[in-house]
Enzyme design. Sequence first.
Site, short mmCIF file in Angstrom:
data_model
loop_
_atom_site.label_atom_id
_atom_site.label_comp_id
_atom_site.label_asym_id
_atom_site.label_seq_id
_atom_site.Cartn_x
_atom_site.Cartn_y
_atom_site.Cartn_z
N LYS A 141 2.88 -15.42 1.71
CA LYS A 141 3.06 -16.10 0.42
C LYS A 141 4.56 -16.35 0.30
O LYS A 141 5.21 -15.94 -0.67
CB LYS A 141 2.49 -15.21 -0.70
CG LYS A 141 2.41 -15.87 -2.06
CD LYS A 141 1.31 -16.91 -2.19
CE LYS A 141 1.42 -17.62 -3.53
NZ LYS A 141 0.52 -18.79 -3.65
N ASP A 171 -6.48 -6.85 3.81
CA ASP A 171 -7.61 -6.16 3.18
C ASP A 171 -8.55 -7.19 2.55
O ASP A 171 -9.76 -7.17 2.75
CB ASP A 171 -7.07 -5.20 2.10
CG ASP A 171 -8.19 -4.47 1.39
OD1 ASP A 171 -9.10 -3.96 2.07
OD2 ASP A 171 -8.17 -4.44 0.14
N ASP A 231 -12.48 -8.83 4.21
CA ASP A 231 -13.79 -8.79 3.55
C ASP A 231 -14.40 -10.18 3.49
O ASP A 231 -15.60 -10.37 3.70
CB ASP A 231 -13.68 -8.24 2.11
CG ASP A 231 -13.86 -6.73 2.04
OD1 ASP A 231 -13.54 -6.05 3.03
OD2 ASP A 231 -14.33 -6.24 0.99
N TYR A 270 0.82 -1.21 0.00
CA TYR A 270 0.00 0.00 0.00
C TYR A 270 0.86 1.26 0.00
O TYR A 270 0.44 2.30 -0.49
CB TYR A 270 -0.90 0.04 1.24
CG TYR A 270 -2.26 -0.58 1.07
CD1 TYR A 270 -2.40 -1.88 0.61
CD2 TYR A 270 -3.41 0.14 1.37
CE1 TYR A 270 -3.64 -2.45 0.47
CE2 TYR A 270 -4.67 -0.43 1.24
CZ TYR A 270 -4.78 -1.72 0.80
OH TYR A 270 -6.02 -2.27 0.67
N ASP A 298 -3.37 -18.09 -0.34
CA ASP A 298 -4.40 -18.74 -1.18
C ASP A 298 -5.13 -19.81 -0.37
O ASP A 298 -6.36 -19.91 -0.40
CB ASP A 298 -3.80 -19.29 -2.48
CG ASP A 298 -2.53 -20.10 -2.28
OD1 ASP A 298 -1.97 -20.13 -1.15
OD2 ASP A 298 -2.07 -20.73 -3.27
C1 IPM Z 1 -10.43 -1.06 3.99
C2 IPM Z 1 -10.70 -0.37 2.69
C3 IPM Z 1 -9.54 0.56 2.38
C4 IPM Z 1 -8.30 -0.27 2.24
C5 IPM Z 1 -9.74 1.47 1.15
C6 IPM Z 1 -11.01 2.28 1.25
C7 IPM Z 1 -8.56 2.35 0.89
O1 IPM Z 1 -10.91 -1.29 1.69
O2 IPM Z 1 -10.30 -0.36 5.01
O3 IPM Z 1 -10.37 -2.29 4.00
O4 IPM Z 1 -8.01 -0.80 1.16
O5 IPM Z 1 -7.59 -0.42 3.22
MG MG Z 2 -11.00 -3.32 2.37
#
Ligand code: IPM
Ligand code: MG
Length: 357
Positions: free
Chosen positions: A190, A246, A250, A140, A222
């Site tokens: 990884k 990240d 999710d 990042y 993975d």
């Molecule tokens: C998160 C989001 C952020 C990230 C974005 C909005 C920059 O997806 O907090 O997970 O990628 O960290």
């Molecule tokens: Mg995110």
Amino acid sequence: MSKVLILPGDGIGPEIVAQALKVIDYLNKNDNLAMDLAYGLVGGGAYDETGSPLPDATLAAARKSDSILLGAVGGYQWEGLQRDLRPERGLLGLRSELDLFANLRPALLHPQLAKASTLKAEVVSGLDLMIVRELVSGIYFGQPRGIEIRDGQRYGFNTAAYSEAEITRIAHCAFQIAQKRQKRLCSVDKANVLEVCELWREVLEAVGKDYADVELSHIYVDNAAMQLVKAPKQFDVIVTSNLFGDVLSDCAAMLTGSIGMLPSASLNADGFGMYEPIHGSAPDLAGQDIANPLATILSVAMMLRYSLNQVALAEKIEAAVDLVLQQGHRTKDIASTGETAVGTEAMGDLVVAALAD
Ligand code: IPM
Ligand code: MG
């Protein structure tokens, strides 16, 4: 008296933060919370008003506060802006300027919501895992980065890099969290392909020597993605780099039925934290009174627990959320077929009513 900076941000941010403010207001009046609030701009709205997604005034206010509560940033209208003016830079800038390197993303399944998960109830019921994501380094932020012309065509590049010190501090943080839970830490990398992950694994092993009571394991990213949907309950604490965290967070969020349920904390070495729901600004839902405010409300609970040392009030908020779910109230994202959904405002009011119960 604790000073909290409120950054509602874009999209559904302002409406979900408004519900969290009802909760804070209730606790200020009835439970001696003594939280002193300041407000600031961040993200697309901040760009529109000041020309910057992270105005100096916001950063200055953040440095003067004890904690930050953030809604969400981003929206279609800002997608065409140059990268350093985009709403996401506001969020990334706060993380990096305040050195919020430890991102805690719990994925907890409220048993009342087992039906709302897309996975079979028996696979997810009882799920309680914590993802510890490194938040201010890795690909990042690595240099060099850019898009440039090479050999007559455009060439895009980023750098995945971690120093030993950066890995060491997130490792300590993850081990300490594991010590307070089931004492199992799984590091995701990884290392079979990437040197940066080879170092990550070595440092995790070395730091692990200080935590003999925690069982450390390693898994490739993975496989981690596969295991998260196959048998998520095998995990207690996961520690991983910025980008892997990240993606996996999710995925873990969805195990719980809705990404609209999950809070997060981003902490620096002093325990200062920024608290936000892990879902984004959901511009498609904005202004319709349908977004789920529970992740933001639970972010306030996390703030009370991790930065403000008010564990009893954190538990009180969590119990109120549990009660509201127990009573059968659902926003659209967590309603199963046939269940009627309540709106954002109503959900906020229900949590306040449950606090009073
Ligand atoms: C998160 C989001 C952020 C990230 C974005 C909005 C920059 O997806 O907090 O997970 O990628 O960290
Ligand atoms: Mg995110």
